[in-house]
Design an enzyme around this catalytic site. Sequence first.
Site, PDB file in Angstrom:
ATOM      1  N   GLU A 256      -7.214   4.266   5.777  1.00 51.70           N
ATOM      2  CA  GLU A 256      -6.645   4.060   4.442  1.00 51.70           C
ATOM      3  C   GLU A 256      -7.801   4.154   3.468  1.00 51.70           C
ATOM      4  O   GLU A 256      -8.439   3.162   3.151  1.00 51.70           O
ATOM      5  CB  GLU A 256      -6.054   2.639   4.441  1.00 51.70           C
ATOM      6  CG  GLU A 256      -4.926   2.423   3.519  1.00 51.70           C
ATOM      7  CD  GLU A 256      -3.760   3.283   3.875  1.00 51.70           C
ATOM      8  OE1 GLU A 256      -3.612   4.303   3.187  1.00 51.70           O
ATOM      9  OE2 GLU A 256      -3.023   2.972   4.814  1.00 51.70           O
ATOM     10  N   CYS A 290      -6.957   1.170  -4.677  1.00 53.42           N
ATOM     11  CA  CYS A 290      -7.034   2.558  -4.202  1.00 53.42           C
ATOM     12  C   CYS A 290      -5.894   3.361  -4.812  1.00 53.42           C
ATOM     13  O   CYS A 290      -5.930   4.581  -4.834  1.00 53.42           O
ATOM     14  CB  CYS A 290      -7.035   2.613  -2.681  1.00 53.42           C
ATOM     15  SG  CYS A 290      -5.663   1.766  -1.942  1.00 53.42           S
TER      16      CYS A 290
HETATM   17  C1  UN1 Z   1      -5.215  -0.943  -2.025  1.00 52.61           C
HETATM   18  O1  UN1 Z   1      -5.602  -0.786  -3.180  1.00 52.61           O
HETATM   19  O2  UN1 Z   1      -6.016  -0.836  -1.068  1.00 52.61           O
HETATM   20  O3  UN1 Z   1       0.329  -0.215  -4.048  1.00 52.61           O
HETATM   21  C2  UN1 Z   1      -3.837  -1.345  -1.669  1.00 52.61           C
HETATM   22  C3  UN1 Z   1      -0.491  -1.070  -4.423  1.00 52.61           C
HETATM   23  C4  UN1 Z   1      -0.645  -2.310  -3.575  1.00 52.61           C
HETATM   24  C5  UN1 Z   1      -1.606  -2.075  -2.453  1.00 52.61           C
HETATM   25  C6  UN1 Z   1      -2.895  -1.423  -2.835  1.00 52.61           C
HETATM   26  N1  UN1 Z   1       0.648  -2.671  -3.064  1.00 52.61           N
HETATM   27  O4  UN1 Z   1      -1.131  -0.949  -5.440  1.00 52.61           O
END
Ligand code: UN1
Length: 503
Positions: A256, A290
């Site tokens: 990820e 992310c």
């Molecule tokens: C991340 O930034 O690693 O969709 C996860 C989202 C959150 C998860 C982000 N539910 O922004």
Amino acid sequence: MSCELFERLGIAGDERLASPGAPGTITVTNPATAEPIGAVRLDDERAYDRVVAQASESFARWRSVPAPERGQVVRAIGDEFRKHKTALGELVSLEVGKILQEGLGEVQETIDIADFAVGLSRQLYGLTMPSERPSHRLMEQWHPLGPIGVISAFNFPNAVWAWNAMLAAVCGDTIVWKPSLFAPLTAMASNAIADRVARALGHPGIFNLVIGADQVVGERLIADSRLPLVSATGSCRMGKHVGAAVAQRFGRCLLELGGNNAAIIDQTADLKLTIPAIVFAAVGTAGQRCTSTRRLIVHESIMDDVCRRLVAAYKTVRIGDPLKDGTLVGPLINQRSVDGFLAAIDAAKQQGGEVLAGGAKAEVAGLRGFYVQPTIIRAPKSNRLAIASDETFAPILYVFSFKTLDEAIAMQNGVAQGLTSAIFTDSVRAAEAFLAASGSDCGIANVNAGTSGAEIGGAFGGEKETGGGRESGSDSWKAYMRRQTNTVNFGTELKLAQGIRFD
Ligand code: UN1
């Protein structure tokens, strides 16, 4: 340090807690104040080996507990997180600087995935297929995989572990978690909550924690063939290294990695809905998700209007203490991130970008933390800005213009990463073209909803340099199990497949 918070979370007596500066420890800094809030003892190789041995041993028992019973353990864990939602949300805010609303939202994500996992514990379905041979049954079963390694990043110090851990637990796996060294306290509290509940129900050793340096613990973990799956969240650079090391030993990876997410706004978009969606996705968590929106691709006919509205909205965004009501943007995680933010802005300016909002460090009265101004940078007339190809983990939004939807989609897809994407439009044709095979190349593609803030029910992850993994909802659970195909002959004769005769 907030001992009271530790009391509430049940980690006040944790033997890992140490005094800041003690040898073999890491100091935890509150990014809002740049002051130490505690120190944590680091695990060495021997401690790591003990933890993995324990996770392997408990796996041998846990895998034979019926899955619905494993689900009941996870149900009780979800309830315990409900009880501790406020305290844990506060600890997340304190340790990584996200605003309390988002800290609480993160713990809610953990509660949600626990609920999801409970239901799943009765739905770990395999298929039965018609056999080509008479009196034969052909079917598949999903079996527990083993102790699995989870490497998590600072920005979701609780929820990303939970996506992995809650699913892995109902799947019959045990977990060895290596959290970010920027968020060890949240990890200790989260793991302690899960372990406490599982232990009380007679299942010790399911949830395990190793806190240590990448070079010591991380390298060992990725090379460790006792861990058949390593689920890693972090940068693309980290993922390339982890992926290669795990592949070397024929382990499985769930990666990820970074995103460079774009939102397209076409000429039919409802801007009342679009502007707040973009602001949340671009400045929420100070741009450190992310899934944050980093690039905006706007139809040329509405470019000036969109920029004007965005700049006005950015002016209302309050930067400050993440634990204070009304704050929308907290600090970045550390000084290095601030330096990266400033370097990206310098590069953008050199490449002809025009700073429409922000562009500098932010001062917050009474706080010496790592604050920056949410920033909007418009690409030059050439519509090119090389720096926008990099993922800078900070609230910088680069704005580009487009004439045709094909051109916009090509721009959206024209980066190395492929995590999330969005289109804002009232045109069914544009929306469907964006979602079609020739549309967005990302793991997540939304219509009239921002790039961040995914629900747990869908599979979460992305393509290309984002790493290809899928976590959380849908059938992501399959990554945590091994599939076994079974042929059962309940007749009295040996029949060979493919009609082969071997008399
Ligand atoms: C991340 O930034 O690693 O969709 C996860 C989202 C959150 C998860 C982000 N539910 O922004």
